[in-house]
Design a protein around this motif. Structure first.
Motif, PDB file in Angstrom:
ATOM      1  N   ASP A 141       0.834  -1.213   0.000  1.00  0.00           N
ATOM      2  CA  ASP A 141       0.000   0.000   0.000  1.00  0.00           C
ATOM      3  C   ASP A 141       0.866   1.260   0.000  1.00  0.00           C
ATOM      4  O   ASP A 141       1.964   1.265   0.565  1.00  0.00           O
ATOM      5  CB  ASP A 141      -0.858   0.052   1.286  1.00  0.00           C
ATOM      6  N   THR A 142       0.342   2.309  -0.590  1.00  0.00           N
ATOM      7  CA  THR A 142       0.953   3.628  -0.413  1.00  0.00           C
ATOM      8  C   THR A 142       0.583   4.107   0.993  1.00  0.00           C
ATOM      9  O   THR A 142      -0.510   3.846   1.482  1.00  0.00           O
ATOM     10  CB  THR A 142       0.411   4.600  -1.486  1.00  0.00           C
ATOM     11  N   VAL A 143       1.521   4.798   1.661  1.00  0.00           N
ATOM     12  CA  VAL A 143       1.294   5.229   3.043  1.00  0.00           C
ATOM     13  C   VAL A 143       1.168   6.748   3.092  1.00  0.00           C
ATOM     14  O   VAL A 143       1.934   7.454   2.433  1.00  0.00           O
ATOM     15  CB  VAL A 143       2.463   4.756   3.937  1.00  0.00           C
TER      16      VAL A 143
ATOM     17  N   ARG B 137       7.126   5.363  -1.373  1.00  0.00           N
ATOM     18  CA  ARG B 137       6.880   3.973  -0.963  1.00  0.00           C
ATOM     19  C   ARG B 137       8.106   3.083  -1.130  1.00  0.00           C
ATOM     20  O   ARG B 137       8.357   2.189  -0.302  1.00  0.00           O
ATOM     21  CB  ARG B 137       5.693   3.410  -1.746  1.00  0.00           C
ATOM     22  N   ALA B 138       8.875   3.291  -2.191  1.00  0.00           N
ATOM     23  CA  ALA B 138      10.012   2.404  -2.460  1.00  0.00           C
ATOM     24  C   ALA B 138      11.052   2.446  -1.341  1.00  0.00           C
ATOM     25  O   ALA B 138      11.877   1.532  -1.229  1.00  0.00           O
ATOM     26  CB  ALA B 138      10.659   2.795  -3.783  1.00  0.00           C
ATOM     27  N   ARG B 139      11.029   3.510  -0.510  1.00  0.00           N
ATOM     28  CA  ARG B 139      12.016   3.604   0.581  1.00  0.00           C
ATOM     29  C   ARG B 139      11.459   3.089   1.903  1.00  0.00           C
ATOM     30  O   ARG B 139      12.174   3.121   2.918  1.00  0.00           O
ATOM     31  CB  ARG B 139      12.463   5.061   0.753  1.00  0.00           C
TER      32      ARG B 139
END
Ligand code: C5P
Length: 250
Positions: free
Chosen positions: A151-153, A174-176
């Motif tokens: 999920d995107t936060v 998100r990738a981090r």
């Protein structure tokens, strides 16, 4: 192959502390979460077996709900657990942090690596446990297993009344981001110092080590190391156990 299957470097022994003293309110009314059954066996026993499955772990300290310490002792006696592993049971505290501290307080000398594992993650595979131990043996003072997020936060300004719309403050890339699991592994002296120094309320042990200014590293986690928190997680956990049973051919 994991280094953990080889003999320990001379004198390096690993203990696991399992905080299991939470009430598990989000799971609904009933027994403390760790004592609820998954396919007929208490969640705590699954978690203890998962950690004791690592040949490197020679002591498991269970931090029990204070009113259930005797019951937890008899549960450990009643279930088949590896003979090479020793077990201790101590009563837990008000917070997870306090419960872990009580577990650390009873660790005998000679255990230089400590894992902290939530009883609420009963299905962590042994390869994940071994990967964490390997990384501590390789010199990291603190190691956490973690997974990328699906999920995107969003960071929000939390509503004062539940259900009210919440303004978004930021969207971290998100990738981090990683979702952190347990067991988290530590050089014992570092973890003890973190628990003596950091007094903020935290949700995991590694963040206390971060507050000491030390480097914490992430190793790959596993989707079966999820935390049983809500009623649907019980359904998922039983489905995972059923699949394992099929794959094991019994
Ligand atoms: O509440 P949460 O799901 O973060 O709890 C994670 C783990 O910490 C659970 O295994 C729970 O039993 C344990 N815990 C504890 N003592 C407390 C609160 C939680 O041992 N006072």
């Amino acid at each position: 192959m994991s280094d953990v299957s080889r003999p320990s470097p001379a004198g390096v022994r690993t203990a696991a502390v399992i905080p299991a003293a939470g009430r598990g309110v989000r799971l609904g009314p009933g027994a403390p979460k760790a004592l609820r059954a998954l396919n007929g066996t208490p969640m705590l026993i699954h978690a203890v077996r998962a950690l004791a499955a690592s040949r490197a772990v020679s002591l498991v300290v269970v931090v029990a709900p204070p009113d259930e310490t005797a019951e937890v002792k008899s549960l450990l006696d009643a279930h088949a657990l590896p003979e090479r592993t020793d077990f201790l049971v101590v009563p837990g505290g008000e917070s997870r942090q306090e419960s872990v501290k009580r577990g650390l307080d009873v660790l005998p000398p000679g255990y230089d690596i400590v894992l902290v594992h939530d009883a609420a993650r009963p299905l962590v595979p042994v390869d994940t446990v071994d990967a964490v131990i390997d990384a501590v043996r390789a010199g990291a003072p603190a190691v956490v297993p973690a997974l990328p997020l699906a999920d995107t936060v969003k960071e929000v300004e939390p509503a004062r009344t539940p259900g009210e719309p919440e303004p978004v403050l930021a969207t971290p890339e998100r990738a981090r981001l990683r979702a952190v699991q347990t067991p988290q592994g530590f050089d014992r002296e570092t973890l003890v110092r973190a628990h003596e120094t950091v007094t903020d309320n935290v949700t995991d042990d590694a963040s206390m080590v971060e507050q000491l200014g030390l480097t914490v590293v992430v190793v790959p986690g596993h989707e079966e190391a999820f935390k049983v928190t809500r009623p649907l997680d019980l359904v998922l956990a039983e489905a995972v156990l059923a699949r394992r049973r099929l794959n094991d051919g019994f």
